[in-house]
Design a protein around this motif. Structure first.
Motif, PDB file in Angstrom:
ATOM      1  N   SER A   5       0.697  -1.167   0.074  1.00 20.38           N
ATOM      2  CA  SER A   5      -0.035  -0.040  -0.048  1.00 20.38           C
ATOM      3  C   SER A   5       0.860   1.190  -0.006  1.00 20.38           C
ATOM      4  CB  SER A   5      -0.940   0.019   1.360  1.00 20.38           C
ATOM      5  OG  SER A   5      -0.243  -0.172   2.425  1.00 20.38           O
ATOM      6  N   SER A   9       0.455   4.063  -2.810  1.00 17.09           N
ATOM      7  CA  SER A   9       0.391   5.804  -2.304  1.00 17.09           C
ATOM      8  C   SER A   9       1.457   6.360  -2.827  1.00 17.09           C
ATOM      9  CB  SER A   9       0.395   5.729  -0.702  1.00 17.09           C
ATOM     10  OG  SER A   9      -0.559   5.248  -0.143  1.00 17.09           O
ATOM     11  N   SER A  15      -2.982   9.217  -0.602  1.00 22.80           N
ATOM     12  CA  SER A  15      -4.056   8.420  -0.541  1.00 22.80           C
ATOM     13  C   SER A  15      -4.930   8.223  -1.917  1.00 22.80           C
ATOM     14  CB  SER A  15      -5.082   8.898   0.309  1.00 22.80           C
ATOM     15  OG  SER A  15      -6.333   7.993   0.528  1.00 22.80           O
ATOM     16  N   LEU A  17      -7.822   6.787  -2.777  1.00 23.89           N
ATOM     17  CA  LEU A  17      -9.176   7.474  -2.936  1.00 23.89           C
ATOM     18  C   LEU A  17      -9.198   8.926  -2.743  1.00 23.89           C
ATOM     19  CD1 LEU A  17     -12.149   6.832  -2.640  1.00 23.89           C
ATOM     20  CD2 LEU A  17     -11.968   6.928  -0.295  1.00 23.89           C
ATOM     21  N   LEU A  20      -8.097  10.042  -6.354  1.00 25.13           N
ATOM     22  CA  LEU A  20      -9.412   9.614  -7.360  1.00 25.13           C
ATOM     23  C   LEU A  20     -10.426  10.795  -7.167  1.00 25.13           C
ATOM     24  CD1 LEU A  20      -9.432   5.816  -7.224  1.00 25.13           C
ATOM     25  CD2 LEU A  20      -8.509   7.121  -9.066  1.00 25.13           C
ATOM     26  N   LEU A  21     -10.795  10.972  -5.798  1.00 24.56           N
ATOM     27  CA  LEU A  21     -11.603  12.019  -5.701  1.00 24.56           C
ATOM     28  C   LEU A  21     -11.264  13.510  -6.411  1.00 24.56           C
ATOM     29  CD1 LEU A  21     -12.950  11.232  -2.201  1.00 24.56           C
ATOM     30  CD2 LEU A  21     -14.192  10.896  -4.147  1.00 24.56           C
TER      31      LEU A  21
END
Length: 94
Positions: A5, A9, A15, A17, A20-21
């Motif tokens: 992970s 990262s 992060s 997520l 992506l946001l």
């Protein structure tokens, strides 16, 4: 944090997520701006294709012109060079 992970990262720059946001929000903002400018993504791709086609067409034209100039010049330059080489060999200088 596990090594896998951490690599993910590091690849995403944070992060996954969160990245992506942010990308999703950026896509919506850019899409809104392009829509307001009445620009279409497909038209942009077509435009890029036409530009690439023009560059390739003009490049081919330039290469043909250079080849033509080379042949015209070679008709004069090569015989003169051969004559000069023969004259230099006759004079003992090589």
């Amino acid at each position: 944090m596990a090594t896998g992970s951490s690599g993910v990262s590091r690849f995403f720059g944070g992060s996954p997520l969160g990245v992506l946001l942010r990308l999703l929000l950026l896509c919506v903002i850019v899409g809104l701006i392009l829509d307001q400018l009445d620009l279409n993504a497909f038209e942009l791709f077509r435009w890029m294709g036409r530009v690439l086609e023009d560059v390739l067409h003009n490049s081919a034209h330039v290469l043909r012109a250079i080849g033509r100039y080379f042949l015209i010049g070679a008709v004069i330059v090569i015989p003169i060079w051969i004559v000069l080489r023969i004259l230099r060999m006759g004079s003992g200088r090589a």
